[in-house]
Scaffold this active site. Sequence first.
Site, PDB file in Angstrom:
ATOM      1  N   TYR A  57      -6.454   3.593  -4.239  1.00 51.20           N
ATOM      2  CA  TYR A  57      -5.392   2.593  -4.362  1.00 51.20           C
ATOM      3  C   TYR A  57      -4.259   3.068  -5.262  1.00 51.20           C
ATOM      4  CZ  TYR A  57      -8.302  -0.469  -1.655  1.00 51.20           C
ATOM      5  OH  TYR A  57      -9.043  -0.999  -0.618  1.00 51.20           O
ATOM      6  N   HIS A 108      -4.667 -10.569   2.346  1.00 57.62           N
ATOM      7  CA  HIS A 108      -5.619  -9.544   1.914  1.00 57.62           C
ATOM      8  C   HIS A 108      -5.297  -8.954   0.549  1.00 57.62           C
ATOM      9  CE1 HIS A 108      -6.652  -8.977   6.456  1.00 57.62           C
ATOM     10  NE2 HIS A 108      -7.245 -10.029   5.919  1.00 57.62           N
TER      11      HIS A 108
END
Length: 237
Positions: A57, A108
């Site tokens: 990420y 999300h």
Amino acid sequence: MGYTKKRLVVLSGAGMSADSGIRTFRDEDGLWEGHDVMEVASPAGYHRNPELVLDFYNQRRRQLKSVAPNAGHQALAELEAAFEVNIVTQNVDDLHERAGSSRVLHLHGELRKVRSTGPGAEVFFWEDDLALEDRCPKGYPMRPHIVWFGEEVPLLQPASTCVQQADLLLIVGTSMQVYPAAGLVHYKRTGVPLYFIDPRPQVLPGDFDGLEIIAERAAVGVPTLVRQLLGKGSGTF
């Protein structure tokens, strides 16, 4: 007596941001930037190898700084001049906001946010890399603010209410085959126009009432539709 803007709701997915250079993972081999999605987008993957997940990420966050909204994002922002636009996106990037859209619901989660693993799961804006040693103000480790596979989608209820109230519905860059997000289209009221924009649409004209299919990628199909909607002057009634 003033005019009330029509409510236009957009359901956007990975194809919305593909023209900005953000890779999708469902199109071909199920890999996301070379990783099995369950390694980097599931609680089990995080517990197995948190360093790998945080690095993944962190790379996505860095990539996000290097890309820009495309013509599709920009066109949706222009619609706010004539419509009350609400965007419900499966994307974790902030390209809708950077293009100028003011009401965006991220089903999300968001790349540029992290949340505490402690009580209350507090959420914080986060621009740089997240490390294992980083802590929230209360001393708890933090994780990406992403809804992983197997986790509940906390914003699903407000998203379904949003679709229920729509006067026009636009689906762009998503196959609408993956649940629970795919179920949102069924909240559309009978008679509400539905525009589906995708280069490889997986729907047929008879699948939904009022359906119009535009078989184009987002950066082409969305501006085309927006010009049509604004040209009709159909933003008010």
